[in-house]
Design an enzyme around this catalytic site. Structure first.
Site, PDB file in Angstrom:
ATOM      1  CB  THR A 107      -0.957  -0.157   1.172  1.00  0.00           C
ATOM      2  OG1 THR A 107      -1.535  -1.493   1.224  1.00  0.00           O
ATOM      3  CG2 THR A 107      -1.961   0.757   1.088  1.00  0.00           C
TER       4      THR A 107
ATOM      5  CB  VAL B  85     -15.800 -13.841   1.265  1.00  0.00           C
ATOM      6  CG1 VAL B  85     -16.241 -12.622   1.680  1.00  0.00           C
ATOM      7  CG2 VAL B  85     -14.688 -13.864   0.094  1.00  0.00           C
TER       8      VAL B  85
ATOM      9  CE  LYS C 152      -6.709 -13.161   2.256  1.00  0.00           C
ATOM     10  NZ  LYS C 152      -8.055 -13.773   2.495  1.00  0.00           N
TER      11      LYS C 152
ATOM     12  CB  CYS D  38      -6.253 -18.336  -0.647  1.00  0.00           C
ATOM     13  SG  CYS D  38      -7.458 -17.872  -1.779  1.00  0.00           S
TER      14      CYS D  38
HETATM   15  N1  SAJ Z   1      -7.679 -28.405   3.578  1.00  0.00           N
HETATM   16  C1  SAJ Z   1      -7.425 -29.494   4.077  1.00  0.00           C
HETATM   17  N2  SAJ Z   1      -7.537 -29.704   5.378  1.00  0.00           N
HETATM   18  C2  SAJ Z   1      -8.257 -28.953   6.165  1.00  0.00           C
HETATM   19  C3  SAJ Z   1      -8.799 -27.709   5.532  1.00  0.00           C
HETATM   20  C4  SAJ Z   1      -8.390 -27.593   4.206  1.00  0.00           C
HETATM   21  O1  SAJ Z   1      -6.644 -30.289   3.626  1.00  0.00           O
HETATM   22  O2  SAJ Z   1      -8.645 -29.224   7.112  1.00  0.00           O
HETATM   23  C5  SAJ Z   1      -7.444 -27.927   2.364  1.00  0.00           C
HETATM   24  C6  SAJ Z   1      -8.563 -27.832   1.283  1.00  0.00           C
HETATM   25  O3  SAJ Z   1      -8.832 -29.134   0.609  1.00  0.00           O
HETATM   26  C7  SAJ Z   1      -7.866 -27.117   0.275  1.00  0.00           C
HETATM   27  C8  SAJ Z   1      -6.900 -25.927   0.955  1.00  0.00           C
HETATM   28  O4  SAJ Z   1      -6.803 -26.520   1.953  1.00  0.00           O
HETATM   29  O5  SAJ Z   1      -7.114 -27.590  -0.767  1.00  0.00           O
HETATM   30  C9  SAJ Z   1      -7.762 -24.708   1.259  1.00  0.00           C
HETATM   31  O6  SAJ Z   1      -8.983 -24.783   1.682  1.00  0.00           O
HETATM   32  P1  SAJ Z   1      -9.857 -23.873   2.578  1.00  0.00           P
HETATM   33  O7  SAJ Z   1     -10.657 -24.444   3.324  1.00  0.00           O
HETATM   34  O8  SAJ Z   1      -8.827 -22.835   3.404  1.00  0.00           O
HETATM   35  O9  SAJ Z   1     -10.536 -22.793   1.391  1.00  0.00           O
HETATM   36  P2  SAJ Z   1     -10.088 -21.442   0.707  1.00  0.00           P
HETATM   37  O10 SAJ Z   1      -8.475 -21.363   0.328  1.00  0.00           O
HETATM   38  O11 SAJ Z   1     -11.026 -21.484  -0.403  1.00  0.00           O
HETATM   39  O12 SAJ Z   1     -10.220 -20.251   1.786  1.00  0.00           O
HETATM   40  C10 SAJ Z   1      -9.393 -19.887   2.550  1.00  0.00           C
HETATM   41  C11 SAJ Z   1     -10.047 -19.315   3.588  1.00  0.00           C
HETATM   42  N3  SAJ Z   1      -9.174 -18.584   4.768  1.00  0.00           N
HETATM   43  C12 SAJ Z   1      -8.972 -19.270   5.940  1.00  0.00           C
HETATM   44  O13 SAJ Z   1     -10.056 -19.970   6.269  1.00  0.00           O
HETATM   45  C13 SAJ Z   1      -8.105 -18.517   6.904  1.00  0.00           C
HETATM   46  C14 SAJ Z   1     -10.789 -17.977   3.350  1.00  0.00           C
HETATM   47  O14 SAJ Z   1     -11.470 -17.392   4.672  1.00  0.00           O
HETATM   48  C15 SAJ Z   1     -10.048 -16.850   2.630  1.00  0.00           C
HETATM   49  O15 SAJ Z   1     -10.705 -15.785   2.211  1.00  0.00           O
HETATM   50  C16 SAJ Z   1      -9.534 -17.604   1.328  1.00  0.00           C
HETATM   51  O16 SAJ Z   1      -8.534 -18.570   1.644  1.00  0.00           O
HETATM   52  C17 SAJ Z   1      -8.617 -16.460   0.564  1.00  0.00           C
HETATM   53  O17 SAJ Z   1      -9.295 -16.093  -0.530  1.00  0.00           O
HETATM   54  O18 SAJ Z   1      -7.791 -15.994   1.010  1.00  0.00           O
END
Ligand code: SAJ
Length: 401
Positions: free
Chosen positions: A123, A150, A201, A255
């Site tokens: 920023t 989100v 973040k 992410c």
């Molecule tokens: N995963 C696992 N075990 C778990 C949870 C997830 O193996 O217990 C894997 C999932 O299969 C996937 C990856 O991790 O491959 C990411 O999954 P996720 O549930 O974190 O989903 P994202 O990446 O779509 O969303 C995350 C979220 N961040 C957090 O929960 C801290 C979301 O809130 C964010 O906004 C998003 O990243 C982002 O845009 O940054």
């Protein structure tokens, strides 16, 4: 109030729609003319439940209009991708390009906000760029960093109800940004400075990556120790202050698998645990591919024929159709490359067809296969009966056995 959103992707478009729904005049800008065309036709180019209705309403009412060019507005939002380059170096070139595009439009009193996940200091860097090109605007516009958090698939709810962190380059900018978001965010808007908001973040997603790495490391240990890792984690989580996440076939999406590198690239000496977690999660995908390949070899030695193998799931996480950066896709490709023509059935119930993989319906694949590798824990897979006569490889907790 008129807002210009630079970037109509998974975050930019839903945010533009929600803002337009709440009485803000919105110009949505994207470099992809097809995205602009579809949006103005009221067609959603991303998969997000109940967003299409809102899009149609806001386009029909004229509250939202899409274009390849910005228009003079009061607030400008940078919501473009921030990938990393080959060497895991963050790439903020899209943020810079979007900022340069809106530079000529900026005027005194305007608000400039970056939402894209960015390395610490971005920023400030962008503010220097703005004031270098437009010195008369110095301290005359409001600049802040406001990350989103989100969850894809639940954006319409979370965009309104999640708390948000609002980090201005100065307190007036923080207040101006809060004034804007208060128009549609019901969650609490937490004040801080830009660097803290940028790091917040990255911290959120790095913490999740480390938690997942711990679960994946447990799965490797339990596989060798002859312990059911799902049972183990379930029991450990009975402790009132333990919350171990679920092992998977690796970490996908752009992410969790990306953001930690924004920290390790800038703080390599300090961020060892964060770097190790990335290594562990990447290694898990390699490990799963090796397990499937070994199972194929063992089957051939035992049954003197090549097995039929079902690879269950291509999406990067359960119950979505997004295959980008998916470990399941990586594993399926590795197995197909080395299976010397064992019959590999690829399954993804959330996708009709794929330009690389020939897809098989999940029940048919399960019936036909000798070896079944569960890579993504899609809900339909959990309805399948457990079959002792097949080699079941549950990498993602479908049967938890
Ligand atoms: N995963 C696992 N075990 C778990 C949870 C997830 O193996 O217990 C894997 C999932 O299969 C996937 C990856 O991790 O491959 C990411 O999954 P996720 O549930 O974190 O989903 P994202 O990446 O779509 O969303 C995350 C979220 N961040 C957090 O929960 C801290 C979301 O809130 C964010 O906004 C998003 O990243 C982002 O845009 O940054």
């Amino acid at each position: 109030m008129k807002a210009c959103f630079m970037g109509l992707g998974y975050i930019g478009l839903p945010t533009a729609i929600i803002a337009a729904k709440h009485g803000i005049q919105v110009i949505g800008v994207d470099i992809n003319p097809k995205v602009v065309e579809k949006t103005n036709a009221g067609e959603l180019h991303i998969i997000e439940p109940d967003m299409e209705t809102l899009l149609k309403e806001t386009v029909a009412s004229g509250a939202l209009h899409a274009s390849c060019q910005p228009e003079v507005s009061n607030a400008y939002f940078i919501v473009v991708p921030t990938p990393f380059k080959g060497n895991h170096e963050p790439d903020i070139s899209y943020v810079e390009a979007a900022t340069r595009t809106i530079l000529p439009f900026l005027k005194e009193g305007d608000l400039y906000i970056i939402e894209s996940t960015s390395p610490i200091g971005t920023t400030e860097t962008m503010s220097k760029l703005i004031f270098k090109e437009r010195p008369e605007l110095k301290d005359k516009i409001y600049i802040a960093y406001c990350p989103e958090r989100v969850l894809p698939g639940n954006v319409s709810y979370e965009l309104i109800h999640n708390d948000r962190v609002i980090g201005g380059l100065n307190s007036e900018s923080t207040d101006k940004a809060i004034e804007f978001y208060s128009q549609f965010v019901k969650g609490t808007l937490h004040k801080t400075n830009a660097r803290t908001a940028e790091m917040c973040k990255l911290t959120e997603n790095s913490s999740r990556d480390i938690q997942i790495a711990f679960a994946n490391e447990l799965s490797l240990i339990c596989d060798k120790a002859g312990i059911n890792v799902w049972e183990l984690i379930n029991l450990a989580n009975k402790h009132p202050r333990v919350n171990i996440l679920q092992p998977g076939c690796g970490v996908g999406g752009h992410c969790i698998a990306v953001d930690p590198y924004f920290i390790t690239a800038d703080f390599p000496a300090e961020s060892r645990l964060i770097a190790d977690a990335r290594e562990i999660n990447n290694y898990k995908s390699f490990w799963c591919a090796e397990k499937v390949k070994n199972a194929i070899l063992e089957f051939e030695l035992k049954h003197h024929r090549k097995p039929t193998v079902a690879m269950m799931g291509l999406a990067f996480k359960p119950n979505i159709d997004d295959l980008r950066e998916s470990p399941a896709k990586y594993i399926t490709t590795k197995v197909m490359q080395s299976c010397n023509n064992a019959d590999i059935l690829v399954v993804e119930p959330n996708v009709k067809e794929h330009n690389v993989f020939k897809l098989t319906e999940y029940k048919e694949a399960y019936e036909k296969a000798d070896i079944v590798a569960f890579l993504t824990a899609h809900e339909p897979f959990k309805t399948l009966e457990y079959r002792e006569d097949k080699v079941l490889m549950d990498f993602c907790g479908v049967f938890k056995r």
